[in-house]
Design an enzyme around this catalytic site. Structure first.
Site, short mmCIF file in Angstrom:
data_model
loop_
_atom_site.label_atom_id
_atom_site.label_comp_id
_atom_site.label_asym_id
_atom_site.label_seq_id
_atom_site.Cartn_x
_atom_site.Cartn_y
_atom_site.Cartn_z
N ARG A 1 0.81 -1.23 0.00
CA ARG A 1 0.00 0.00 0.00
C ARG A 1 0.84 1.28 0.00
NH1 ARG A 1 -3.28 -3.13 3.76
NH2 ARG A 1 -5.19 -3.81 2.70
N LYS B 1 2.49 11.22 -11.19
CA LYS B 1 1.64 10.30 -11.95
C LYS B 1 2.42 9.03 -12.22
CE LYS B 1 -1.58 13.20 -14.58
NZ LYS B 1 -2.01 13.55 -15.97
N GLU C 1 8.00 17.95 -25.13
CA GLU C 1 7.34 18.36 -23.88
C GLU C 1 7.82 19.74 -23.42
OE1 GLU C 1 4.93 17.13 -22.13
OE2 GLU C 1 4.68 15.06 -22.78
N LYS D 1 5.88 22.95 -14.28
CA LYS D 1 5.10 21.78 -13.88
C LYS D 1 4.88 21.77 -12.37
CE LYS D 1 4.24 16.96 -14.71
NZ LYS D 1 4.56 15.75 -15.49
N GLU E 1 -5.34 16.64 -10.71
CA GLU E 1 -5.95 16.97 -11.99
C GLU E 1 -7.45 17.23 -11.89
OE1 GLU E 1 -5.87 14.89 -16.30
OE2 GLU E 1 -3.93 14.99 -15.32
N ARG F 1 -4.35 21.35 -13.60
CA ARG F 1 -3.35 20.39 -14.10
C ARG F 1 -3.72 19.83 -15.48
NH1 ARG F 1 -0.08 15.75 -10.65
NH2 ARG F 1 1.11 14.97 -12.42
N ASN G 1 -1.97 18.40 -20.33
CA ASN G 1 -2.34 17.41 -21.33
C ASN G 1 -2.42 17.99 -22.74
OD1 ASN G 1 -2.69 15.23 -19.47
ND2 ASN G 1 -4.64 16.13 -18.83
N HIS H 1 -1.90 15.82 -25.84
CA HIS H 1 -1.81 14.42 -25.44
C HIS H 1 -2.98 13.56 -25.90
CE1 HIS H 1 1.54 15.85 -23.15
NE2 HIS H 1 1.74 14.69 -22.57
N HIS I 1 -1.86 10.18 -27.59
CA HIS I 1 -2.11 8.82 -27.07
C HIS I 1 -2.78 7.94 -28.13
CE1 HIS I 1 -1.98 10.20 -22.58
NE2 HIS I 1 -0.79 10.11 -23.12
N HIS J 1 7.09 8.97 -27.10
CA HIS J 1 6.06 9.82 -26.53
C HIS J 1 6.19 11.29 -26.97
CE1 HIS J 1 2.96 11.13 -23.78
NE2 HIS J 1 3.81 11.96 -23.16
#
Length: 361
Positions: free
Chosen positions: A121, A143, A185, A227, A237, A241, A245, A248, A252, A265
């Site tokens: 956990r 993330k 990026e 960032k 997010e 935030r 994206n 993106h 994706h 990427h």
């Protein structure tokens, strides 16, 4: 050396950026209160170059770190490889104070972070990003995820590292293509947040591509500052935030349709940014001049304006599996001007498909 603080209350941490920062890693680790055993996750590209070196640094700090190498590439970011790491952690007897260190690019960071977030956990996690893309993007903000066959990063968590160490000497062994993909990026940060930074990249192309130390430290630090500012205000997010994206959603879809192997990427994000800028122009949010500035910047940094091996219908279907789609509506990050964006979920299907056609080779 530069430090950037990610301010998240009790979960705050420093990003350390510089050359020859091994002693910083040792000093941090000594004072972190970790158990003796640790897991050092890397891949088959980075491990042979830097694995033993980092393992020795951790030994100097009193850690017995087991080095685990995964196959390099996006195809390793899955539950099967994660399970192999879980199994090794259990066999080694790692406990809740046993840290996981991620030495590599974004795939290693995302995967090792996912393992750290879910093993017992949650155990301590430290990022040691070795690629330009990971340094300015995936290593900052917490993330962590693995991919599913139906979509990228669909199984994951928000789980902050305790520190991020960016050793800039690692840039010396990066292939040229990996430099370009990180720049995708970096350009994004100028578009979404800082027009002056965008102008810096326009004016200093030669110094940036040559990785001159002053330019390299500035662009990495500024990207991390942007960032960090966004993440500090909106860790999970819920609002701001989402601007990270930009580009993106289409990116994706491109990655999925090309099996995560044709484009890395940053390349996919570059093409996706062209698509998002196209939508912005079509909706009258920006003019032709700003659209062309985005296209010209991406082309000048040797990034693709179009993607081959994709179809409009397939990409359009893919966007509805995106994490940013809620209630069947896709949230698009769109430009209002260089340095400022807006989120919209009412973009007409025909405009989206026109944009996809424009970025399809």
């Amino acid at each position: 050396m530069r430090k950037v603080r990610v301010d998240l209350g009790e979960k705050s941490y420093d990003i350390v950026i510089g050359y020859d920062i091994g002693q910083e890693i040792v000093d941090f680790t000594k004072g972190a209160g970790y158990s003796k055993k640790a897991l050092l996750v890397t891949d088959t590209h980075v491990g042979p170059l830097y694995g033993k070196q980092v393992q020795q640094l951790l030994a100097e700090a009193g850690l017995e770190a087991t080095l685990m190498q995964i196959p390099a590439g996006e195809s390793s970011k899955n539950l099967t490889v994660a399970n192999d790491l879980f199994t090794r952690a259990i066999e080694l007897g790692l406990d809740r104070k046993s840290p996981v260190f991620a030495l590599g690019g974004g795939v290693v960071g995302d995967l090792a972070g996912f393992v750290a977030a879910t093993y017992m956990r949650g155990v301590p996690f430290v990022q040691l990003p070795t690629s330009l893309l990971a340094q300015v993007d995936s290593s900052v903000g917490g993330k962590v995820a693995v991919n599913h066959e139906l979509g990228k990063n669909l199984i994951g968590a928000f789980y902050q590292p305790q520190a991020v160490f960016m050793e800039l000497n690692y840039m010396k062994t990066l292939p040229q293509r990996e430099i370009y993909t990180g720049l995708g990026e970096i350009i994004k940060y100028g578009i979404i947040y800082d027009a002056d930074f965008f102008a810096f990249l326009e004016k200093n192309r030669e110094q940036v591509l040559a990785l001159e130390p002053e330019a390299l430290v500035h662009m990495i630090a500024r990207s991390c500052e942007i960032k960090a500012a966004v993440v500090s205000e909106d860790e999970k997010e819920a609002g701001l935030r989402r601007i990270l994206n930009f580009g993106h959603t289409i990116a994706h879809a491109i990655e999925k349709e090309t099996g995560y192997v044709r484009y890395n990427h940053g390349e996919a994000v570059a093409t996706g940014m062209v698509g998002a800028a196209y939508i912005s122009r079509e909706l009258g949010l920006i003019g032709e001049a700003e659209y062309n500035r985005v296209r010209d910047m991406i082309a000048r940094y040797n990034l693709p304006l179009q993607a081959a091996g994709v179809t409009v219908d397939a990409m359009y279907a893919d966007i509805f599996h995106d994490k940013k789609t809620v209630g069947g509506k896709v949230t698009w990050v769109l430009m209002e001007k260089i340095g400022q964006v807006i989120c919209r979920n009412d973009v007409p299907a025909d405009v989206v498909k026109k944009a996809m056609e424009a970025v399809r080779a």
